[in-house]
Design a protein around this motif. Structure first.
Motif, PDB file in Angstrom:
ATOM      1  N   GLU A 189     -34.877   5.657  -8.003  1.00 48.17           N
ATOM      2  CA  GLU A 189     -35.268   7.024  -8.380  1.00 48.17           C
ATOM      3  C   GLU A 189     -34.875   7.341  -9.818  1.00 48.17           C
ATOM      4  N   LEU A 190     -33.717   6.871 -10.226  1.00 50.70           N
ATOM      5  CA  LEU A 190     -33.231   7.166 -11.575  1.00 50.70           C
ATOM      6  C   LEU A 190     -34.007   6.419 -12.655  1.00 50.70           C
ATOM      7  N   THR A 191     -34.465   5.220 -12.327  1.00 51.51           N
ATOM      8  CA  THR A 191     -35.078   4.364 -13.355  1.00 51.51           C
ATOM      9  C   THR A 191     -36.601   4.370 -13.326  1.00 51.51           C
ATOM     10  N   GLU A 192     -37.201   5.074 -12.367  1.00 52.20           N
ATOM     11  CA  GLU A 192     -38.666   5.091 -12.331  1.00 52.20           C
ATOM     12  C   GLU A 192     -39.206   5.883 -13.522  1.00 52.20           C
ATOM     13  N   PRO A 193     -40.422   5.581 -13.971  1.00 50.97           N
ATOM     14  CA  PRO A 193     -40.999   6.310 -15.115  1.00 50.97           C
ATOM     15  C   PRO A 193     -41.050   7.815 -14.835  1.00 50.97           C
TER      16      PRO A 193
END
Length: 363
Positions: A339-343
């Motif tokens: 969730e933190l690293t998704e675009p």
């Protein structure tokens, strides 16, 4: 047909015409504003965007604070260039304690119009002693003898401004002082819902606060308060540049007891992109940087927030001691690395991860 322009705009009109024919322009601190004014007047979108980008990226970091306030913040808010307004607020936020409290800035503070005041109050980036200081500054703005019309329209102004004051972020004794003020006494029906919600917030233990949906709005977001409190706002910038499995170690201080008022130093050991290839969860370890003579039971709440609300929260209790000075907050149960690293992650603000943590001793 005769064109009528301000003198500053006349001096750059040849540059303006050149851009229309060649799509090129050389910007500097002297011509950026008049060219922006011309681009707004004649709706030349490309030139407008170039001017705003130049000011935000290249000019704003070099400007004197008074120039940011008197020139760019005034123009940006009148024409509402959102990115330019945001840039001005960010610069002013770092000196907000001076802006709201010092004699040097008093004329500027009371000269703000209501919309400009709201733009500032909406920001969580304000560096200010505490929320009560902001509240008193808003009262000063309302009661300014230079603007007697505000007193006549106090109720209208309060309806617009009260939602911007974060009453739950005041301490209970400050809320009590606020209640004694002339404005609150006169307009009790307007203030009471905000004060009652703030008292409810303070009455509940942290474990209960995290379950109350009405405690997730803007009023429950910390600013960059300079007073040592039970809580702290932590900003992790350039999130996309953080290497995988690396550790980020923000350090901060909170109060250690109700009385006497002494500090307790803490460290958050964050692994926002996983701990290792075999443990790819978002981990946050809370470490007490204080040698304890005796065990201290503490409750904590760690939250991820954006500009408008509290997004995710985790709570817990830990008996800190000389031998047990670290606690896993278990934030991984609420937030995943994916969730933190998704675009365009909804958990980040312009590539920043914003956390707020509250720590209180358990009786």
């Amino acid at each position: 047909y005769e064109l009528v322009e301000d003198l500053d705009c006349v001096s750059v009109f040849s540059c303006f015409l050149k851009f229309l024919y060649t799509c090129s322009v050389s910007l500097n601190c002297d011509n950026a504003l008049p060219l922006l004014i011309l681009s707004d007047k004649y709706n030349i979108v490309d030139l407008r965007n170039v001017c705003i980008y130049f000011v935000v990226v290249h000019l704003m970091p070099k400007l004197q604070l008074k120039d940011v306030f008197h020139v760019w913040f005034q123009y940006a808010t009148k024409c509402y260039h959102a990115s330019l307004v945001t840039s001005c607020v960010t610069v002013l936020a770092d000196r907000m304690d001076d802006v709201v409290s010092s004699d040097e800035w008093e004329d500027e503070w009371v000269s703000l119009d209501e919309n400009q005041l709201i733009e500032l109050l909406q920001s969580s980036d304000l560096v200010v002693k505490d929320e009560y200081t902001l509240f008193k500054a808003v009262q000063k703005w309302l009661e300014s003898p230079v603007h007697p019309e505000r007193v006549k329209n106090t109720e209208t102004h309060l309806n617009a401004l009260l939602p911007q004051i974060r009453f739950p972020m005041m301490m209970p004794d400050q809320l009590n002082e606020a209640e004694k003020s002339k404005q609150v006494m006169q307009y009790k029906s307007l203030f009471n819902p905000y004060l009652l919600l703030a008292y409810k917030f303070h009455a509940l233990p942290l474990l209960s606060r995290a379950t109350v949906k009405e405690f997730t709005g803007t009023a429950f977001l910390l600013r960059n308060y300079t007073e040592t409190r039970w809580d702290k706002r932590i900003v992790i910038s350039n999130f996309s540049a953080i290497p995988k499995f690396s550790e980020v170690n923000p350090r901060f201080s909170t109060r250690s007891s109700f009385f006497p008022h002494s500090n307790w130093d803490w460290e958050l050991k964050l692994h926002p992109k996983g701990l290792s290839s075999s443990s790819e969860e978002f981990r946050a370890l809370l470490c007490a940087n204080l040698i304890l003579d005796q065990p201290r039971p503490v409750e904590y709440m760690l939250s991820i927030v954006d500009n408008k609300r509290v997004l995710r929260s985790v709570t817990g209790k830990k008996n800190f001691s000389k031998a047990r000075y670290t606690s896993d907050t278990e934030i991984d149960k609420k937030v995943s690395v994916v969730e933190l690293t998704e675009p365009a992650s909804g958990l980040l603000i312009l590539d920043k991860l914003v956390l707020q943590i509250t720590l209180k001793p358990v009786e």
